[in-house]
Scaffold this active site. Structure first.
Site, PDB file in Angstrom:
ATOM      1  N   LYS A   1      38.106  38.990  29.038  1.00  0.00           N
ATOM      2  CA  LYS A   1      38.485  40.112  29.904  1.00  0.00           C
ATOM      3  C   LYS A   1      38.736  41.304  28.988  1.00  0.00           C
ATOM      4  CE  LYS A   1      40.955  37.615  33.614  1.00  0.00           C
ATOM      5  NZ  LYS A   1      42.292  37.047  33.973  1.00  0.00           N
TER       6      LYS A   1
ATOM      7  N   GLU B   1      39.998  38.252  45.417  1.00  0.00           N
ATOM      8  CA  GLU B   1      38.662  38.081  44.847  1.00  0.00           C
ATOM      9  C   GLU B   1      37.658  37.529  45.854  1.00  0.00           C
ATOM     10  OE1 GLU B   1      39.658  35.891  41.291  1.00  0.00           O
ATOM     11  OE2 GLU B   1      40.339  37.714  40.272  1.00  0.00           O
TER      12      GLU B   1
HETATM   13  P1  PGA Z   1      44.039  38.620  37.262  1.00  0.00           P
HETATM   14  O1  PGA Z   1      43.558  37.223  37.855  1.00  0.00           O
HETATM   15  O2  PGA Z   1      42.872  39.504  37.087  1.00  0.00           O
HETATM   16  O3  PGA Z   1      45.018  39.096  38.298  1.00  0.00           O
HETATM   17  O4  PGA Z   1      44.709  38.305  35.951  1.00  0.00           O
HETATM   18  C1  PGA Z   1      42.373  36.590  37.491  1.00  0.00           C
HETATM   19  C2  PGA Z   1      42.555  35.358  36.639  1.00  0.00           C
HETATM   20  O5  PGA Z   1      43.676  34.846  36.443  1.00  0.00           O
HETATM   21  O6  PGA Z   1      41.561  34.846  36.119  1.00  0.00           O
HETATM   22 ZN    ZN Z   2      42.808  33.114  35.135  1.00  0.00          ZN
END
Ligand code: PGA
Ligand code: ZN
Length: 430
Positions: free
Chosen positions: A341, A208
């Protein structure tokens, strides 16, 4: 004149920022392509997320191909949606959920369903002639505070840092554009500090975009953030220019058998770890902590929420954007914010319902990227549509992250005088 009726749904296999295959879906209205969306993917995933359908053929992409999901879009999903009014998002998503028929979308794949759900929202906005954020909410106006993860560890890097994200939130910025400028200024100072102690190789970045350094534990990374903020001429503190945040992703350094967390070679039980967070919060302005404990530990989340009254406690792997898990959390008093998400639950309507449910019970909503993203910036429109006040979308140093930041700059400009930067009120900007 458009009839608003879906005439075709298509999909293809594309790659995300790790080169892993994912689904891109297209929705046609009256014979014209009106909406396209890419499906993101996690690496540090929660155990209770919706099912991502992979081909499992070891000869292609080591089993990660998504041609079966693509075939589901161009088969049963296309058949079910042809003739559907594209602006009826709720009914459209309900149709997809029913068509799948399983609790975790394992038959058609959450990746197939979500791609179409998001592409349909874009198509609905396009035929309505308005931007997506306004289509989803005519009162959209809040630009979020970005949670910038300057130092990365956990599953998103190849270093030994257990805690996944060490974050700075530019709450004192005047607007989103200013928040981005502050971020880069601080990051350049951080780069110099990292090079001075660990050498140039330590400025390689994680998934990220934060530096993946050889730092360990919890104290040293925070010390570096503090120094970088000061060198850049800013002040860290509640009511100041910036505050700090963490995504611990603690399930990934938890041993459920031993009931122990391991940080920098030291074992902690739940209470010792909470005590560590409390000591950190005495020394640093810790405004938000995501997944401080294991994803099954609702009771522990309730304890940490009580123990750290100044900090927002965010459930990511804990809630997985799922109303049922969120309800369990609310009943237990676990956390006070939900990470949002879309692909954890697998359709836009269900994700929005989870956010509405969170708001109703006084929980905050933090919209989030996945570690596996494409250049699609759809979540930028979602965060503004939700007026949520906070977004986690990585450092502005890689294309799949800059696309989101740059889209937010466009939205800020478009909204003009109506735009409001969430700033210090990021937990409750509405
Ligand atoms: P991930 O990580 O998209 O690989 O789940 C991001 C998070 O844990 O916030
Ligand atoms: Zn997370």
């Amino acid at each position: 004149m458009t009839t608003g009726k879906i005439t075709d749904v298509r999909a293809r296999e594309i790659v995300d920022c790790r080169g892993w295959p994912t689904v891109q879906a297209d929705v046609y209205v009256d014979g014209r392509l009106q909406g396209r969306a890419d499906v993101p993917a996690g690496r540090s995933t929660g155990a209770h997320e919706a099912h991502v359908l992979h081909d499992g053929d070891p000869k292609r992409y080591r089993g990660l191909g998504v041609r079966r999901a693509v075939a589901n879009v161009e088969g049963p999903i296309r058949d079910a949606l042809t003739g559907f009014d594209v602006t009826q998002q709720r009914q459209l998503d309900a149709t997809l959920v029913q068509l799948d028929g399983t609790p975790d979308k394992q038959r058609l794949g959450a990746n197939a369903i979500l791609g179409v759900s998001l592409a349909a929202a874009r198509a609905g906005a396009a035929v309505s002639g308005i931007p997506l954020y306004r289509y989803l909410n005519p009162f959209a106006r809040v630009l979020p505070v970005p949670l910038m993860n300057f130092l990365n560890g956990g599953k998103l890097t190849a270093n030994e840092l257990e805690i996944q994200e060490f974050i700075i939130m530019p709450v004192g910025a005047d607007d989103y554009a200013h928040a981005l400028a502050m971020t880069t200024e601080i990051n350049e100072h951080l780069r110099e500090l990292v090079v001075a102690k660990y050498g140039i190789l330590a400025t390689n970045t994680g998934d990220e975009g934060g530096f993946a350094t050889p730092m360990k534990g919890i104290w040293e990374p925070l010390e570096f953030l503090q120094k970088a903020v000061e060198s850049a001429g800013y002040a860290a503190g509640f009511g100041e220019d910036v505050v700090f945040a963490l995504d611990c992703a603690a399930s990934h350094f938890y041993d459920p058998q031993a009931k122990r967390y391991t940080l920098d070679g030291k074992a902690y039980d739940r209470n010792e770890l909470i005590d560590l967070y409390r000591r950190v919060a005495v020394k640093y302005p810790l405004a938000s902590i995501e997944d401080p404990l294991d994803q099954e530990d609702f009771e522990g989340f309730a304890a940490v929420t009580k123990a750290l009254p100044q900090a927002q406690i965010v459930g990511d792997d804990l809630f997985v954007t799922n109303v049922a898990r969120l309800r369990m959390g609310i009943e237990a008093g676990a956390a006070n914010a939900m990470l949002f998400k879309v692909n954890q639950i697998g359709s836009l309507t269900e994700a929005f319902d989870a956010a509405e449910y969170a708001y109703r019970y006084g929980y905050g909503v933090q919209v989030s990227e996945r570690s596996g993203e494409t250049e699609d910036a759809l979540i930028s429109d979602l965060v503004v549509a939700l007026n949520s006040g906070q977004i986690k979308t990585g450092m502005p140093v890689r294309g799949e992250r800059t696309s989101k930041h740059n889209r937010l700059l466009q939205i800020e400009e478009e909204l003009g005088g109506v735009a409001r930067y969430a700033g210090h009120a990021f937990r409750r900007p509405r």
